[in-house]
Design an enzyme around this catalytic site. Structure first.
Site, PDB file in Angstrom:
ATOM      1  N   ASP A   9       0.868  -1.192   0.000  1.00 60.55           N
ATOM      2  CA  ASP A   9       0.000   0.000   0.000  1.00 60.55           C
ATOM      3  C   ASP A   9       0.900   1.236   0.000  1.00 60.55           C
ATOM      4  O   ASP A   9       1.639   1.475   0.961  1.00 60.55           O
ATOM      5  CB  ASP A   9      -0.896  -0.020   1.241  1.00 60.55           C
ATOM      6  CG  ASP A   9      -1.932   1.099   1.242  1.00 60.55           C
ATOM      7  OD1 ASP A   9      -1.793   2.039   0.427  1.00 60.55           O
ATOM      8  OD2 ASP A   9      -2.857   1.050   2.064  1.00 60.55           O
ATOM      9  N   ASP A 104      -3.131   2.579  -5.869  1.00 58.06           N
ATOM     10  CA  ASP A 104      -2.055   2.733  -4.886  1.00 58.06           C
ATOM     11  C   ASP A 104      -1.829   1.481  -4.048  1.00 58.06           C
ATOM     12  O   ASP A 104      -1.193   1.551  -2.987  1.00 58.06           O
ATOM     13  CB  ASP A 104      -2.338   3.923  -3.968  1.00 58.06           C
ATOM     14  CG  ASP A 104      -3.637   3.771  -3.194  1.00 58.06           C
ATOM     15  OD1 ASP A 104      -4.419   2.851  -3.519  1.00 58.06           O
ATOM     16  OD2 ASP A 104      -3.886   4.582  -2.281  1.00 58.06           O
ATOM     17  N   GLU A 105      -2.327   0.315  -4.503  1.00 60.53           N
ATOM     18  CA  GLU A 105      -2.134  -0.891  -3.707  1.00 60.53           C
ATOM     19  C   GLU A 105      -2.233  -2.132  -4.591  1.00 60.53           C
ATOM     20  O   GLU A 105      -2.835  -2.094  -5.662  1.00 60.53           O
ATOM     21  CB  GLU A 105      -3.163  -0.968  -2.580  1.00 60.53           C
ATOM     22  CG  GLU A 105      -4.600  -0.983  -3.062  1.00 60.53           C
ATOM     23  CD  GLU A 105      -5.605  -0.908  -1.932  1.00 60.53           C
ATOM     24  OE1 GLU A 105      -5.296  -0.309  -0.896  1.00 60.53           O
ATOM     25  OE2 GLU A 105      -6.709  -1.474  -2.084  1.00 60.53           O
TER      26      GLU A 105
END
Length: 441
Positions: A9, A104-105
């Site tokens: 993350d 974003d992960e």
């Protein structure tokens, strides 16, 4: 060896990218906003800004009050998407990963020889080292390692920024007890209210509940799945199918009128139609939603039709939905947001009418092919229908990055200025309006 997933993350991703690209912003409070307006809100904040209570959803005026030194930067979706692909390639050099569920992960399954805590920690260290070597300290990630995806994601959230958390099967469920209910992925405001109504107000109580209790609270099998996630069961990944394609946009002050709402709705639908064709789909339903200033209940209209993917036909249906709008609005009503959704999707190749050589359909198909080819090469809305002019000229409804989707820049990115030959033989770049070509009709 109960560890099966490693979850990466990236910390305050949008704000961190701004600090990465502009070194003067490093160590300073930064917020990313969608439009240059005092009336908008932050869509991301750096950890320096979060220390002052600025977070996603905080209004610009409130952010200034909380943090007078805050720096605002306009969102740059294309840059965030490009860097996302770089980061996925970097992670892929350390460990294979699944298709990212968000920009974003990403989740990474651990192989049998990687499931010991020492091996998993070593891989996490390799990812962090590779990130540090390429981007320095401006871009960091938190990593969670656990028996399933859900717990690995939860572990990554437990220590930020730049954390590394391991949850073993024997740590459960006690390791989750300090978390509040709304810190668990999948528990939003509505589900939180349901849990409170059922007498569950702590994560310890949630973990102690039976699968049957959670099934009743969730109103279905989702409750049993959530129980399994909490207790470390590694359930098969549930694949979702595309059921609809849509876009929405909050109107700027200059477009809060019927003409502006119509133009923006058309632009949103043209973008959705291009995605429809690229995905090999045809739609059978169109839904329009108009949100009004100061009114909780917006206006909705929808229609059904034979499966189509043609932009002109879809725009014609949209104009029909919009036609009664003036009669439904009061004198004080002002449109502030528009959403269009294409649904009832069917595979494009399954329709018998495609076997017949209809000249009108052939012309429409040719026009769509030209539209898609030009816009995919030079940016969305390089070529567009004249009815969308107001939205195009003001730059309304630009590329956005929704949750759980990585947009395709080739179909949703905006047009770039085209080089123009000057009298001296050199190329110059015209203003944005000069890069667009309009189709009247």
């Amino acid at each position: 060896m109960t560890l099966r997933y490693l979850f990466v993350d990236f910390n305050s991703y949008f704000a961190s990218v701004e600090q990465l690209d502009e070194p003067a912003l490093r160590g300073r409070p930064v917020a990313v906003i969608p439009v240059a307006s005092e009336g908008t809100c932050c869509i991301a904040a750096s950890y320096q800004a979060k220390a002052f209570g600025v977070k996603t959803g905080t209004g610009v005026r409130e952010a200034r009050q909380r943090c007078p030194d805050i720096v605002f930067r306009l969102a740059r979706p294309e840059r965030y998407i490009a860097l996302h692909h770089e980061l996925m390639a970097l992670i892929g050099q350390c460990i294979p990963h699944e298709t990212p569920a968000s920009i974003d992960e990403v989740a990474c399954p651990l192989l049998l020889n990687e499931r010991s805590e020492a091996a998993a920690r070593r891989i996490a260290g390799q990812i962090k080292d590779a990130l540090r070597q390429r981007y320095g300290s401006a871009l960091t990630c938190s990593i969670g390692i656990a028996p399933n995806r859900f717990l690995a994601k939860t572990a990554a959230d437990m220590h930020k920024p730049d954390g590394l958390t391991v949850l073993q099967q024997h740590d459960l469920p006690q390791a989750l007890h300090p978390l509040s209910l709304n810190e668990l992925c999948g528990i939003g405001p509505s589900m939180h209210r349901r849990l409170l109504a059922a007498g569950i107000d702590t994560t310890a109580q949630l973990c102690a509940a039976s699968p049957r209790q959670l099934k009743a609270i969730w109103g279905g099998i989702g409750g049993e799945r959530f129980w399994a996630d909490l207790h470390g069961v590694d359930s098969p990944l549930r694949h979702s199918t595309t059921r609809s394609i849509g876009h929405s946009h909050v109107l700027g002050p200059e477009l809060r009128c019927l003409a502006g709402a119509r133009a923006v709705a058309g632009k949103l639908l043209a973008k959705a139609a291009m995605r429809l064709r690229r995905g090999g789909w045809k739609a059978t339903q169109l839904q329009l939603t108009v949100r009004l200033l100061g009114r909780e209940q917006g206006l909705q209209a929808q229609c059904r039709f034979a499966a189509i993917d043609d932009s002109q036909q879809l725009l014609h249906l949209l104009w029909q939905l919009l036609a009664p709008l003036p009669d439904r609005l009061g004198k004080a009503d002002c449109p502030v947001a528009i959403a269009v959704v294409l649904s009832g999707l069917e595979a494009a190749g399954m329709h018998a009418d495609e076997l017949f050589d209809d000249p009108q359909q052939r012309r429409r198909r040719s026009l769509n092919q030209v539209l898609d080819a030009v816009n995919q090469r030079y940016g969305n809305n390089t070529l567009y229908f004249g009815a969308l002019q107001a939205a195009i000229a003001t730059g309304a409804a630009p590329l956005r990055i929704p949750f759980q989707v990585i947009p395709d820049v080739s179909t949703q990115g905006e047009a770039r200025p085209l080089p123009r030959r000057r009298a001296d033989g050199r190329c110059s770049t015209p203003a944005r309006a000069g890069s667009l070509r309009r189709l009247d009709g």
